[in-house]
Scaffold this motif. Structure first.
Motif, PDB file in Angstrom:
ATOM      1  N   GLU A  30       0.489  -1.340  -0.473  1.00 44.88           N
ATOM      2  CA  GLU A  30       0.386   0.420   0.296  1.00 44.88           C
ATOM      3  C   GLU A  30       1.132   0.820   0.163  1.00 44.88           C
ATOM      4  O   GLU A  30       1.943   0.838   0.887  1.00 44.88           O
ATOM      5  CB  GLU A  30      -0.885  -0.333   1.620  1.00 44.88           C
ATOM      6  N   LEU A  31       0.302   2.465  -1.102  1.00 43.33           N
ATOM      7  CA  LEU A  31       1.288   3.570  -0.510  1.00 43.33           C
ATOM      8  C   LEU A  31       0.202   3.796  -0.442  1.00 43.33           C
ATOM      9  O   LEU A  31      -0.903   4.750  -0.864  1.00 43.33           O
ATOM     10  CB  LEU A  31       1.673   3.867  -2.268  1.00 43.33           C
ATOM     11  N   VAL A  53       8.136   8.199   1.023  1.00 43.29           N
ATOM     12  CA  VAL A  53       9.120   8.816  -0.484  1.00 43.29           C
ATOM     13  C   VAL A  53       8.589  10.490  -0.460  1.00 43.29           C
ATOM     14  O   VAL A  53       6.604  10.213  -0.591  1.00 43.29           O
ATOM     15  CB  VAL A  53       8.826   7.772  -1.890  1.00 43.29           C
ATOM     16  N   ASP A  54       9.326  11.429  -0.315  1.00 44.30           N
ATOM     17  CA  ASP A  54       8.280  12.593  -1.025  1.00 44.30           C
ATOM     18  C   ASP A  54       9.216  13.293  -2.314  1.00 44.30           C
ATOM     19  O   ASP A  54       9.786  12.832  -2.733  1.00 44.30           O
ATOM     20  CB  ASP A  54       8.319  13.602   0.163  1.00 44.30           C
ATOM     21  N   GLY A  91      12.712  -1.099  -1.503  1.00 44.15           N
ATOM     22  CA  GLY A  91      11.594  -0.689  -1.203  1.00 44.15           C
ATOM     23  C   GLY A  91      10.687   0.307  -2.198  1.00 44.15           C
ATOM     24  O   GLY A  91      10.809  -0.310  -3.204  1.00 44.15           O
ATOM     25  N   ALA A  92      11.130   1.259  -1.674  1.00 46.54           N
ATOM     26  CA  ALA A  92      10.482   2.448  -2.899  1.00 46.54           C
ATOM     27  C   ALA A  92      11.456   3.474  -3.507  1.00 46.54           C
ATOM     28  O   ALA A  92      11.350   4.831  -3.793  1.00 46.54           O
ATOM     29  CB  ALA A  92       9.848   3.443  -2.017  1.00 46.54           C
ATOM     30  N   PHE A  93      13.133   3.088  -3.074  1.00 46.02           N
ATOM     31  CA  PHE A  93      13.986   3.815  -3.865  1.00 46.02           C
ATOM     32  C   PHE A  93      14.335   4.958  -3.030  1.00 46.02           C
ATOM     33  O   PHE A  93      14.966   5.805  -3.573  1.00 46.02           O
ATOM     34  CB  PHE A  93      14.050   3.598  -5.308  1.00 46.02           C
ATOM     35  N   GLU A 123       5.700   2.331 -11.185  1.00 46.94           N
ATOM     36  CA  GLU A 123       4.150   2.711 -11.507  1.00 46.94           C
ATOM     37  C   GLU A 123       3.806   3.397 -10.483  1.00 46.94           C
ATOM     38  O   GLU A 123       3.549   4.646 -11.111  1.00 46.94           O
ATOM     39  CB  GLU A 123       3.035   1.650 -11.375  1.00 46.94           C
ATOM     40  N   HIS A 124       3.385   3.635  -9.517  1.00 50.95           N
ATOM     41  CA  HIS A 124       3.197   5.153  -8.648  1.00 50.95           C
ATOM     42  C   HIS A 124       4.140   5.414  -8.210  1.00 50.95           C
ATOM     43  O   HIS A 124       3.548   7.183  -7.893  1.00 50.95           O
ATOM     44  CB  HIS A 124       2.469   3.932  -7.478  1.00 50.95           C
ATOM     45  N   LEU A 125       5.288   5.412  -8.002  1.00 49.84           N
ATOM     46  CA  LEU A 125       6.527   6.739  -7.748  1.00 49.84           C
ATOM     47  C   LEU A 125       7.530   6.334  -8.912  1.00 49.84           C
ATOM     48  O   LEU A 125       8.961   5.762  -8.142  1.00 49.84           O
ATOM     49  CB  LEU A 125       6.669   6.474  -5.987  1.00 49.84           C
ATOM     50  N   PRO A 126       7.725   7.319  -9.591  1.00 52.99           N
ATOM     51  CA  PRO A 126       8.313   6.746 -10.652  1.00 52.99           C
ATOM     52  C   PRO A 126       9.793   7.276 -10.424  1.00 52.99           C
ATOM     53  O   PRO A 126       9.507   8.064  -9.625  1.00 52.99           O
ATOM     54  CB  PRO A 126       8.074   7.088 -11.639  1.00 52.99           C
TER      55      PRO A 126
END
Length: 292
Positions: A30-31, A53-54, A91-93, A123-126
């Protein structure tokens, strides 16, 4: 802590709160949007926060352990000097994005075993297409083996399966390959997680000390005292670490931590033995209260 597992088929969707949701190898991803930062998101796996992530400000590191690793990224070389960095665990890099923003023209390799998680985050946080970040969907140790000898200025290990560091990433043999991949003067940085009686942390200090002459570790005071399960960031190198400046930065964080090094860190390890592939076990499972 971070949860990373093996890839599986992906199911995409949107939650009622605007969160992106999907099924990845590590479970339900989930994001969740950050209510205080317009372009910020928290990645959760099976309800446990993994990364923040921001996209509007990749220099913002919300999680304490990520801030501490960020300090080490800042201190590893003069400001804005590009680095070659290997991230074991994606993770989310978050930390790859941070490095790209703080040190433009850095070349980075991210190794993340969960292919479905990689696709979900992409896809969601390129990632910035201008950032020199390559993502390999491999087991961390297999991915590390592909790094050329002496290539990396930093090897950052932040690998969790579920909420536990896999056993094969805790041994002296693993650190032998880290050393092979590091450039002369390069640093190894690891996100560790443990709770009372801190046997895992002590063993990891002893393991790193068997391969590197200079160590420093940052953690919350309550973790140092063995009062609560939490994260610790370990840095290891063949050269002197900037302990005084690292200590100052960690003490000035929104959630201040404490840094130990030298004799104090050796004493904390308490005679623990280095871990080998033959004796390695995964880090302990955190209690459910950690995530609530």
């Amino acid at each position: 802590m971070a949860g990373k597992g093996r890839g599986s088929s992906r199911q995409r969707g949107r939650g009622t709160s605007g969160a992106a949701v999907g099924q990845v190898g590590g479970g339900k991803a989930e994001l969740a949007p950050d209510r205080e930062r317009a372009e910020a998101w928290t990645l959760l796996l099976d309800g446990a926060p993994q990364s923040h992530v921001d996209l509007g400000d990749p220099g913002h590191l919300a999680f304490a352990y990520q801030r501490r690793i960020g300090h080490l990224i800042d201190l590893a070389a003069p400001a804005r000097q590009p680095l070659n960095v290997v991230h074991l665990g994606g993770g989310a890099f978050t930390l790859a994005r941070y490095t790209a923003a703080a040190r433009p023209r850095s070349t980075q390799q991210v190794v993340e075993i969960d292919a479905a998680l990689v696709a979900f985050v992409r896809e969601h946080l390129p990632l910035d297409p201008q950032a020199r970040i390559r993502v390999r969907t491999l087991d961390a140790r297999a991915g590390l083996a592909k790094v050329p000898d002496g290539w990396a200025d930093l090897v950052i290990a932040d690998v969790f399966s579920g909420a536990r560091t896999p056993a094969h990433l805790t041994s002296t043999e693993f650190l032998d390959d880290v050393r092979r991949a590091l450039a002369p003067g390069g640093w190894y940085v690891a996100n560790l997680a443990d709770g009372p009686p801190l046997a895992h942390l002590r063993g990891q200090i002893a393991t790193a000390a068997a391969r590197f002459p200079h160590l420093a570790m940052a953690a919350d005071p309550v973790v140092w005292r063995g009062k609560r399960f939490g994260n610790a960031v370990l840095a290891a190198a063949d050269r002197e670490l900037p302990v005084a400046e690292f200590t100052r930065r960690v003490a000035s964080d929104p959630h201040p931590g404490r840094v130990e090094h030298g004799r104090a860190l050796t004493d904390f390890a308490g005679g623990a033995a280095p871990v080998s592939d033959g004796s390695a076990v995964a880090s302990p499972q955190p209690p459910p209260s950690v995530f609530h």
